[in-house]
Design an enzyme around this catalytic site. Sequence first.
Site, PDB file in Angstrom:
ATOM      1  N   ARG A  88     -13.799   1.199  -4.938  1.00  0.00           N
ATOM      2  CA  ARG A  88     -13.218   1.666  -3.676  1.00  0.00           C
ATOM      3  C   ARG A  88     -12.684   3.098  -3.775  1.00  0.00           C
ATOM      4  NH1 ARG A  88      -9.922  -3.354  -0.834  1.00  0.00           N
ATOM      5  NH2 ARG A  88     -11.698  -4.727  -0.677  1.00  0.00           N
ATOM      6  N   LYS A 137     -14.074   3.129  -0.451  1.00  0.00           N
ATOM      7  CA  LYS A 137     -14.898   2.198   0.322  1.00  0.00           C
ATOM      8  C   LYS A 137     -14.899   2.703   1.765  1.00  0.00           C
ATOM      9  CE  LYS A 137     -14.980  -2.450   2.270  1.00  0.00           C
ATOM     10  NZ  LYS A 137     -15.682  -3.624   1.747  1.00  0.00           N
ATOM     11  N   ARG A 182      -1.715  -2.236  -4.024  1.00  0.00           N
ATOM     12  CA  ARG A 182      -2.977  -2.447  -3.322  1.00  0.00           C
ATOM     13  C   ARG A 182      -3.610  -1.075  -3.055  1.00  0.00           C
ATOM     14  NH1 ARG A 182      -6.957  -6.387  -2.618  1.00  0.00           N
ATOM     15  NH2 ARG A 182      -7.673  -6.384  -0.480  1.00  0.00           N
ATOM     16  N   ASP A 204       0.855  -1.195   0.000  1.00  0.00           N
ATOM     17  CA  ASP A 204       0.000   0.000   0.000  1.00  0.00           C
ATOM     18  C   ASP A 204       0.889   1.243   0.000  1.00  0.00           C
ATOM     19  OD1 ASP A 204      -2.406  -1.626   0.521  1.00  0.00           O
ATOM     20  OD2 ASP A 204      -1.601  -1.843   2.545  1.00  0.00           O
TER      21      ASP A 204
END
Length: 378
Positions: A256, A259, A196, A174
């Site tokens: 997302r 999200k 990610r 991430d």
Amino acid sequence: MKFSIFAAAAALAGTAFGTDAVQGAAEGFAKGVTGGGSATPVYPSTTAQLISYLADSSPRVIVLTKTFDFTGTEGTATSAGCAPWGTASACQKAINKDGWCDNYQPNAPKVTGIKYDKAGVLGMTVGSNKSLIGQGSKGVIKGKGVRIVSSAKNIIIQNVRFTDINPEYVWGGDAITIDGADLVWIDHVTTDLIARQHIVLGNSASNRVTISNNEINGASSWSATCDGRHYWGLYFTGSSDMVTFKNNYIHHTSGRSPKVAGNTLLHAVNNYFYAIAHAFEADSGSKILAEGNVFQNVDAPAQTGLPGQVFASGSATTNTQCKTYLGHNCEMNAYGSSGTLAGSDTSFLSNFKGKNIASASTAAVAKNVVNTAGYGRL
Ligand SMILES: *[C@@H]1O[C@H](CO)[C@@H](O)[C@H](O)[C@H]1NC(C)=O
């Protein structure tokens, strides 16, 4: 002698242009964040020094004056994985991290020989009382993100680009993780080519967070939806989180974006959403107020059928109900070649009462966000 005079002049020049200090102040929930405050700036020259300054227990203003390339610093790994979205070259593939492919994608085609960069998988730990800032457009971190976790508090990240974190492979890392924190301000950051999540607020309480003026660029040759748009954009799912999300430019994502779940109060104001399949995922426990945003070429501003609470500033009459709790009438969202964001739940607006609330401009003003968001634009 000559050298020190020259160095002093250079230092003064830096100050004069104001490039080596945090610019402006956080609006909204993280108002009051000071980061490293007035600590004398430090200028890391190596990746190891950057890691050390971020993690130690001193308040610090850490200034990036070049690209910090982490690729190769921890070596590469070759592993097995899977192709849940197909084996075509435009599809992201997944590393079998912690047995994810075996446990969750048992029917997906297996892939062998995935070679990824190990530095990307886990970000650098950031301690309390830190400002991480880039000088001009020089502050680039390649191949590794940051983690603001374990109750870290009072952190500013401004004017930095995070890029090239194993973008071909899910579970490759991430960019910015916040998971158990308070008073965090992410401002004028660019994220692109991430494995990610671009920004993830994990399940622990991250309390007061402001995410402003960032460019979330999902354009990628490797996508879970195999269409050049990254699926794993923004994930706000903390157990007690208040997130101000203002003036961000989110584009070329397929989901997302964001999200929202857990117990998250989200004020999404004056953002520019562009070329997105679906933007909001209002999952269980989300309380989302979206006002003054622009949706341009967004197929669905929200995924349908999810249980979260949404107030989408849909009419001038209901927008006046914001004033009691936010101090201003809510602004209408605007739509161009897009679906419409549904949501008229006013029952949670009282959660905003007494908090620091970001101001709102009209959606017409928010159109300019494409010219102001991201790093190198302070
Ligand atoms: C951060 O700064 C605050 C205020 O000065 C101080 O109370 C706290 O101990 C600092 N935290 C760390 C980890 O140094």
